[in-house]
Design a protein around this motif. Sequence first.
Motif, mmCIF file in Angstrom:
data_model
loop_
_atom_site.group_PDB
_atom_site.id
_atom_site.type_symbol
_atom_site.label_atom_id
_atom_site.label_comp_id
_atom_site.label_asym_id
_atom_site.label_seq_id
_atom_site.Cartn_x
_atom_site.Cartn_y
_atom_site.Cartn_z
ATOM 1 N N ASP A 1 7.465 -10.794 6.588
ATOM 2 C CA ASP A 1 8.203 -11.997 6.665
ATOM 3 C C ASP A 1 8.666 -11.968 8.301
ATOM 4 O O ASP A 1 8.605 -13.011 8.848
ATOM 5 C CB ASP A 1 9.510 -11.865 5.959
ATOM 6 C CG ASP A 1 9.371 -12.386 4.404
ATOM 7 O OD1 ASP A 1 8.101 -12.715 4.189
ATOM 8 O OD2 ASP A 1 10.187 -12.121 3.733
ATOM 9 N N ALA B 1 5.580 -12.744 10.302
ATOM 10 C CA ALA B 1 5.085 -14.246 10.196
ATOM 11 C C ALA B 1 6.164 -15.078 11.007
ATOM 12 O O ALA B 1 5.712 -15.841 11.774
ATOM 13 C CB ALA B 1 5.207 -14.626 8.599
ATOM 14 N N THR C 1 2.504 -8.845 15.480
ATOM 15 C CA THR C 1 1.430 -7.911 14.764
ATOM 16 C C THR C 1 2.156 -6.894 14.174
ATOM 17 O O THR C 1 3.257 -6.149 14.621
ATOM 18 C CB THR C 1 0.701 -7.364 15.766
ATOM 19 O OG1 THR C 1 -0.028 -8.277 16.305
ATOM 20 C CG2 THR C 1 -0.384 -6.337 15.017
ATOM 21 N N GLN D 1 -5.254 -6.068 2.797
ATOM 22 C CA GLN D 1 -4.682 -6.809 1.827
ATOM 23 C C GLN D 1 -3.315 -7.494 2.088
ATOM 24 O O GLN D 1 -2.911 -8.607 1.722
ATOM 25 C CB GLN D 1 -4.444 -6.066 0.518
ATOM 26 C CG GLN D 1 -4.285 -6.429 -0.591
ATOM 27 C CD GLN D 1 -4.064 -5.671 -1.817
ATOM 28 O OE1 GLN D 1 -3.901 -4.544 -1.471
ATOM 29 N NE2 GLN D 1 -3.527 -6.019 -3.110
ATOM 30 N N GLU D 2 -2.651 -6.736 2.922
ATOM 31 C CA GLU D 2 -1.270 -7.161 3.275
ATOM 32 C C GLU D 2 -1.298 -8.394 3.985
ATOM 33 O O GLU D 2 -0.686 -9.319 4.042
ATOM 34 C CB GLU D 2 -0.563 -6.367 3.948
ATOM 35 C CG GLU D 2 0.223 -5.000 3.117
ATOM 36 C CD GLU D 2 1.422 -5.418 1.979
ATOM 37 O OE1 GLU D 2 1.190 -5.441 1.041
ATOM 38 O OE2 GLU D 2 2.413 -5.913 2.715
ATOM 39 N N SER D 3 -2.473 -8.284 5.021
ATOM 40 C CA SER D 3 -2.681 -9.403 6.058
ATOM 41 C C SER D 3 -3.171 -10.611 5.167
ATOM 42 O O SER D 3 -2.564 -11.715 5.598
ATOM 43 C CB SER D 3 -3.792 -8.827 6.926
ATOM 44 O OG SER D 3 -4.019 -9.926 7.597
ATOM 45 N N ARG D 4 -3.846 -10.413 4.385
ATOM 46 C CA ARG D 4 -4.588 -11.501 3.658
ATOM 47 C C ARG D 4 -3.345 -12.236 2.966
ATOM 48 O O ARG D 4 -3.087 -13.284 2.734
ATOM 49 C CB ARG D 4 -5.606 -11.141 2.506
ATOM 50 C CG ARG D 4 -7.005 -11.115 3.066
ATOM 51 C CD ARG D 4 -7.975 -11.256 2.253
ATOM 52 N NE ARG D 4 -7.816 -10.140 1.002
ATOM 53 C CZ ARG D 4 -8.196 -8.893 1.199
ATOM 54 N NH1 ARG D 4 -9.047 -8.537 2.577
ATOM 55 N NH2 ARG D 4 -8.071 -7.985 0.520
ATOM 56 N N THR D 5 -2.589 -11.501 2.184
ATOM 57 C CA THR D 5 -1.367 -11.832 1.145
ATOM 58 C C THR D 5 -0.410 -12.695 1.905
ATOM 59 O O THR D 5 0.071 -13.635 1.470
ATOM 60 C CB THR D 5 -0.924 -10.872 0.390
ATOM 61 O OG1 THR D 5 -1.713 -9.854 -0.155
ATOM 62 C CG2 THR D 5 0.466 -11.108 -0.361
ATOM 63 N N HIS D 6 0.075 -12.137 3.158
ATOM 64 C CA HIS D 6 1.022 -12.526 3.910
ATOM 65 C C HIS D 6 0.655 -13.787 4.905
ATOM 66 O O HIS D 6 1.489 -14.213 5.871
ATOM 67 C CB HIS D 6 2.006 -11.543 4.341
ATOM 68 C CG HIS D 6 2.735 -10.683 3.242
ATOM 69 N ND1 HIS D 6 3.673 -11.113 2.521
ATOM 70 C CD2 HIS D 6 2.422 -9.531 2.691
ATOM 71 C CE1 HIS D 6 4.131 -10.249 1.624
ATOM 72 N NE2 HIS D 6 3.286 -9.266 1.628
ATOM 73 N N GLY D 7 -0.659 -13.358 5.399
ATOM 74 C CA GLY D 7 -1.021 -14.427 6.388
ATOM 75 C C GLY D 7 -0.446 -13.915 7.805
ATOM 76 O O GLY D 7 -0.145 -14.629 8.509
ATOM 77 N N ILE D 8 -0.437 -12.556 7.892
ATOM 78 C CA ILE D 8 -0.249 -12.031 9.137
ATOM 79 C C ILE D 8 -1.031 -11.251 10.024
ATOM 80 O O ILE D 8 -2.029 -10.660 9.475
ATOM 81 C CB ILE D 8 1.026 -11.089 9.065
ATOM 82 C CG1 ILE D 8 0.942 -10.214 8.125
ATOM 83 C CG2 ILE D 8 2.479 -12.067 8.592
ATOM 84 C CD1 ILE D 8 1.832 -8.925 7.877
#
Lengths: 138, 547
Positions: free
Chosen positions: A26, A29, A34, A65-72
């Motif tokens: 969060d 984002a 980064t 996976q974290e990057s994809r899930t949270h769009g960060i």
Amino acid sequence: MFSKIMMPVDLAHLASLRRALDVAADLGAHYGATVVYAGVTAQTPGALGHNPKDFAARLDAFVAQESRTHGIAAEALALISHDPRIDLDRTLIKAVEDIGADLVVMASHIPNLTDYIWPSNGGTLAAHAKTSVMVVRG
Amino acid sequence: MTDETSNQGIPLPEGDAQLIDTDYEIGQDNIETQIGPFGVDIHNPVFLISGLCVVAFVFFTLALPDQADAAFAWLFSFATKTFDWFFLGTANIFVLFCLLLIVTPVGRVRLGGADATPDYSYIGWFSMLFAAGMGIGLMFFGVLEPVYHMAVSQPLGVASPFAADGSLIPENVEAAKKMGLAATIFHWGLHPWAIYAVVALALALFSYNKGLPLTIRSAFYPILGERVWGWWGHVIDVLAVFATLFGLATSLGFGAQQANAGLNYVFGVPVGATAQVLLITGITSIALVSVLRGLDGGVKVLSEINMGIAALLLLFVLFAGPTLLILTDFAEGLGAYLKEIVPLSNPFGREDTGFVQGWTSFYWAWWISWSPFVGMFIARVSRGRTVREFIICVLIIPSLVCVLWMAVFGGVAIDQVLSDPATSAVKANVIDSYNPPLSLFAMLEGLPFSAITSVIGIVLVIVFFVTSSDSGSLVIDTITAGGKVDAPVPQRVFWCVFEGAVAIVLLLSAGGLSSLQSMVISTGLPFALVLLVMCWAIWRGLRDEQS
């Protein structure tokens, strides 16, 4: 306010890190920072891989996976230590300086009696790292 | 090469290595839970069975001391006397095997993958393997053995320089002196280090190159296959924990007695249970601090300090004693060792059975029973070396250091005995009566500043025990955590304290220490077979790496 957030992760206990992981994502984002997910491993084969390369591959997959899930924007940082259980704090503190992180988000347990003998990793990092540290308990 | 590989990101790919494809995941049999405020992560049967077996054996020894003593003494005598030829023969095979690895192309294989870099500098690495391997023995046998072999045990039938009435026989002096040094170097040279090298290489290869957990069972994968993760493997690991813990605990008990004897000799501290229990508590406490500071901050630092002090003492004795004579002894001792190594290691048709069974066979069984512990520790710190480099550094360099140590300490002691037999304290404590713990202090007494050097000697004895205790605790913790090196810290604390507690209990019981040490040394017999199998596994594993 923050451009690089470091989030230490123990891939063997991700369930107990969920709250802190969400906070780190969060914040990443919110500030467009980064998030660097740092994991520490030994040279010897362990539960998370035959060798550091295996470990790094597993960490990469988790970070993707974290990057994809949270769009960060996210990066993986696999660190090697001769004796991870003892050298974890030192390894992480040095990594904070090396990558130039301006915030560390770290999960920790609720303090109990043993913290008087063995302080928690989150507590030690908050005490000694030269940057802001957010300890997410529970 | 650097000591600072920690804190770095993953380096470039480690290069090719032939991983063993197994479904087993490290830690899959572990129990991970919380006991009160402490987290634990232990291998399911191995931790519990090891702990219970240790308690059961201690209980048996205390409850039935006479029966335990008789049973273990018989076992010890059976192993070292009936199978003396076997110990001598297998140790020769290990030396030849190691030399073969140096000269054949498999020596180019790198532990940890083709592009792996060493974890430790030469000094840090060498200090650790030496301090864990045999440091403490040098303190006690450096003076005792050369003098004893020269005058009493008569290896290969070489006559003593002393007649029955204690008078000197000048014509026997030269040959006996050389044989005293050669026989001592034989026991501390290539053979013991070859034993350690075989175990260490097997573990390092199957862990770093094959990706198996760092436990003794992994070296048996080529023979047992997937069964190694079942009861076969559990038994192997339990045996290793058992031999390591009892080996350390009994040595700690004897070490406390010896340090107490030294303190009594130098300062008049009374010899008794109180002083010895305090010494064990002190040694265990320092070991605990070292264990809690970890491999780099504790064990390595202490090993380096230890080697530094030992080197200073060596230099002092070298220059305070008859320097030229010592250097001549060094050259002559080395020459005599090389000349006599074949007859001394001959397993068949020996007439000097007292020496072969009482000393050589005993030593070989001792080194072998310690090899799981020392081998695993050496493996832990040897990643990044080529096999050739590994063997040369584990086999040749420690052997040369032992030769130097024995030549200096033994040379000075022999000189004291021969130049003035009537007043020599060494002769009184080694030849006339047998007081091993006092032999070092008796020799130092004949040199200047003996009050200072004796204190340094006692400190070294204690610190050598600490370095064995801390590295042993790390090894036991790793085995009982199923090969995990990052198990919770309280487990290390448990093993370190448990080891000290077992030592204290055995110390306070009559004969407990010696009978259990006999039992541990007897485990050298089955382990000798295990080591032979390891040689085959290493060869096969290395050939795979090459291909």
